[in-house]
Design a protein around this motif. Sequence first.
Motif, mmCIF file in Angstrom:
data_model
loop_
_atom_site.group_PDB
_atom_site.id
_atom_site.type_symbol
_atom_site.label_atom_id
_atom_site.label_comp_id
_atom_site.label_asym_id
_atom_site.label_seq_id
_atom_site.Cartn_x
_atom_site.Cartn_y
_atom_site.Cartn_z
ATOM 1 N N HIS A 1 0.808 -1.221 0.000
ATOM 2 C CA HIS A 1 0.000 0.000 0.000
ATOM 3 C C HIS A 1 0.837 1.265 0.000
ATOM 4 O O HIS A 1 0.284 2.376 0.013
ATOM 5 C CB HIS A 1 -0.928 -0.001 1.219
ATOM 6 N N VAL A 2 2.153 1.087 0.017
ATOM 7 C CA VAL A 2 3.023 2.265 0.040
ATOM 8 C C VAL A 2 3.172 2.802 -1.376
ATOM 9 O O VAL A 2 3.673 2.110 -2.262
ATOM 10 C CB VAL A 2 4.416 1.911 0.615
ATOM 11 N N THR A 3 2.713 4.021 -1.589
ATOM 12 C CA THR A 3 2.841 4.646 -2.902
ATOM 13 C C THR A 3 4.195 5.327 -3.012
ATOM 14 O O THR A 3 4.913 5.480 -2.012
ATOM 15 C CB THR A 3 1.735 5.694 -3.114
ATOM 16 N N GLU A 4 4.523 5.764 -4.214
ATOM 17 C CA GLU A 4 5.849 6.337 -4.441
ATOM 18 C C GLU A 4 6.117 7.566 -3.588
ATOM 19 O O GLU A 4 7.226 7.768 -3.113
ATOM 20 C CB GLU A 4 5.977 6.710 -5.916
ATOM 21 N N LYS A 5 5.059 8.376 -3.421
ATOM 22 C CA LYS A 5 5.269 9.633 -2.705
ATOM 23 C C LYS A 5 5.056 9.532 -1.189
ATOM 24 O O LYS A 5 5.340 10.470 -0.466
ATOM 25 C CB LYS A 5 4.313 10.699 -3.253
ATOM 26 N N MET A 6 4.536 8.383 -0.729
ATOM 27 C CA MET A 6 4.207 8.272 0.684
ATOM 28 C C MET A 6 5.475 8.230 1.521
ATOM 29 O O MET A 6 6.375 7.439 1.258
ATOM 30 C CB MET A 6 3.365 7.018 0.929
ATOM 31 N N ILE A 7 5.533 9.069 2.540
ATOM 32 C CA ILE A 7 6.675 9.043 3.447
ATOM 33 C C ILE A 7 6.428 7.960 4.500
ATOM 34 O O ILE A 7 5.350 7.883 5.093
ATOM 35 C CB ILE A 7 6.861 10.413 4.138
ATOM 36 N N VAL A 8 7.438 7.126 4.692
ATOM 37 C CA VAL A 8 7.371 6.117 5.752
ATOM 38 C C VAL A 8 8.434 6.509 6.780
ATOM 39 O O VAL A 8 9.605 6.663 6.435
ATOM 40 C CB VAL A 8 7.669 4.701 5.213
ATOM 41 N N THR A 9 8.008 6.677 8.007
ATOM 42 C CA THR A 9 8.954 7.066 9.049
ATOM 43 C C THR A 9 8.688 6.264 10.320
ATOM 44 O O THR A 9 7.707 5.511 10.392
ATOM 45 C CB THR A 9 8.912 8.598 9.286
ATOM 46 N N ASP A 10 9.578 6.392 11.304
ATOM 47 C CA ASP A 10 9.430 5.595 12.523
ATOM 48 C C ASP A 10 9.940 6.362 13.733
ATOM 49 O O ASP A 10 10.288 7.544 13.632
ATOM 50 C CB ASP A 10 10.178 4.256 12.393
ATOM 51 N N VAL A 11 9.990 5.694 14.892
ATOM 52 C CA VAL A 11 10.460 6.318 16.136
ATOM 53 C C VAL A 11 11.365 5.364 16.912
ATOM 54 O O VAL A 11 11.560 5.526 18.118
ATOM 55 C CB VAL A 11 9.268 6.738 17.032
ATOM 56 N N GLY A 12 11.927 4.381 16.232
ATOM 57 C CA GLY A 12 12.678 3.334 16.929
ATOM 58 C C GLY A 12 13.973 3.804 17.569
ATOM 59 O O GLY A 12 14.624 4.723 17.098
ATOM 60 N N SER A 13 14.347 3.122 18.657
ATOM 61 C CA SER A 13 15.540 3.490 19.440
ATOM 62 C C SER A 13 16.849 3.120 18.762
ATOM 63 O O SER A 13 17.906 3.553 19.207
ATOM 64 C CB SER A 13 15.521 2.788 20.797
ATOM 65 N N THR A 14 16.778 2.274 17.719
ATOM 66 C CA THR A 14 17.988 1.945 16.974
ATOM 67 C C THR A 14 17.697 2.204 15.504
ATOM 68 O O THR A 14 16.548 2.107 15.069
ATOM 69 C CB THR A 14 18.397 0.472 17.163
ATOM 70 N N LYS A 15 18.707 2.577 14.737
ATOM 71 C CA LYS A 15 18.436 2.987 13.366
ATOM 72 C C LYS A 15 19.055 2.072 12.317
ATOM 73 O O LYS A 15 18.450 1.862 11.269
ATOM 74 C CB LYS A 15 18.894 4.434 13.131
ATOM 75 N N THR A 16 20.240 1.548 12.564
ATOM 76 C CA THR A 16 20.875 0.713 11.532
ATOM 77 C C THR A 16 20.007 -0.506 11.237
ATOM 78 O O THR A 16 19.795 -0.870 10.069
ATOM 79 C CB THR A 16 22.279 0.276 11.987
#
Lengths: 284, 284
Positions: free
Chosen positions: B85-100
């Motif tokens: 359901h993720v379109t090309e322009k949709m921003i996907v972001t998160d809040v997780g404590s680790t990033k790699t």
Amino acid sequence: MMNKICIIGVGLIGGSFAAGLKKSNQVETIVGFGRNESNLIKARELNVIDEYILDISKALADTDLVLIATPVNSFKLVLEMIKPHVTEKMIVTDVGSTKTSVVDMARQVFGVVPENFIPAHPIAGKEQSGVEAADANLFNNKRVIITPEVNANTQSVATVSGLWEAIGAKVEIMNTNKHDDLLAMTSHLPHMLAFGLMDYLISNDSDACDYAAGGFKDFSRIASSDAVMWRDICINNPEQIVKHIEGYQKSLDNIANLIKNNQPEALEKLFSDAKSARDGWLKD
Amino acid sequence: MMNKICIIGVGLIGGSFAAGLKKSNQVETIVGFGRNESNLIKARELNVIDEYILDISKALADTDLVLIATPVNSFKLVLEMIKPHVTEKMIVTDVGSTKTSVVDMARQVFGVVPENFIPAHPIAGKEQSGVEAADANLFNNKRVIITPEVNANTQSVATVSGLWEAIGAKVEIMNTNKHDDLLAMTSHLPHMLAFGLMDYLISNDSDACDYAAGGFKDFSRIASSDAVMWRDICINNPEQIVKHIEGYQKSLDNIANLIKNNQPEALEKLFSDAKSARDGWLKD
């Protein structure tokens, strides 16, 4: 009611002890003694003591009990100063964070540990220091550990216990080794851990603290403790502190190995047990 | 004003983000999605979200940004669920404590790291959890670290930064390795130290905590943290955490050696520098 006590070192702890005794009407006269007259004047103004005396022989004349509440590194000097004036019945007690070294110093100065030498340690404090921070309620519901030697006069032990209980504390009798071991584990070790963390962060990245959140602030609070006091605690309880640092290092090794070996269940159990232990303790 | 965002996992952090955006009027419609309908009902009642939708394709229809705020161990599953359901322009972001690890999971699920995948980590929290604890002001003056990949869409980075700034946070852009290293040092390591201390005390003496004073309570507070969350942080940032545990252990060895070798001046300097660093940091 006790007739007269003398507090040597009217700071936070000595001052709070005095203030508590005055509040609970336990002693006729509380005399303060110290090297800093302006501090003693302040103690008098705050009504923490009834009077101050700058001459030690007068300060200890007709005194039932003398409480030594000066920094640990002056303890031996204070004992040497009071020695000529300590009568057979006078109780000598203290509030130091370590007990074995205090008893050793008493043995060195008096030749034997006097039967009326009753070492004590109130497990209480505040971030602030000095007589201005003195608080008659500081010891309410706090533990005071008394570590009499085998030859201690039973009545004197009861007297010292009674005074601490009168100002709200819960007294426990324990031997000096057990005290120093327990305090090394629950107080001295955490301080070493906090100092060690700041030392590690400083040596790594001086901006690291900018990224630390609220939990770090609580965790590191005890790293803002007085450096001289903690230097002296280390010098006065070295074997126990080192023993517990080395024991703790094994717990850390265990955690590092669980992470290296990718053992999430074991980690979760360790963290969960830690949480349960702490939450259970807080309910008491 | 952004048209529509979707929060997956409306707990403390996702809920506070939503509440902050509503308060600062940044988004037309905030939709909540999750597995627990009663939690979503609660979020709606608390006005943290405008509506909730239980069907992921409807939840993400015409959505400008989706924030994944579920526990770390569900992150990959959530990415797999939203992928169709993720379109090309949709921003996907998160809040997780680790990033790699988060970026690695995105690469695994999408084949490459999508240019609109903008990882973020707000350095904020509370002891309480759940949407009931959500607070529109949680991120006021708190740091949020955003770790875009080299290929990230610049406008999307700006959009995500803008939303965090609108709810009071201070945004900093950093690469994932630097983030994970820094957080391992300032957050993950202290938690390991606190868990380790409780583990050590439990294994030594279950009554030890009875003798601990106020300083211990603050120091050990982070040992009451959620075991599952911290298990997942360890599994998701293992190398950095182990590196910092091992580095820290050298600092602790140093302190033990200074005590063993009776070096009071060096101890006093170490403690004093620790105090200065912390006190200096608190003034900022």
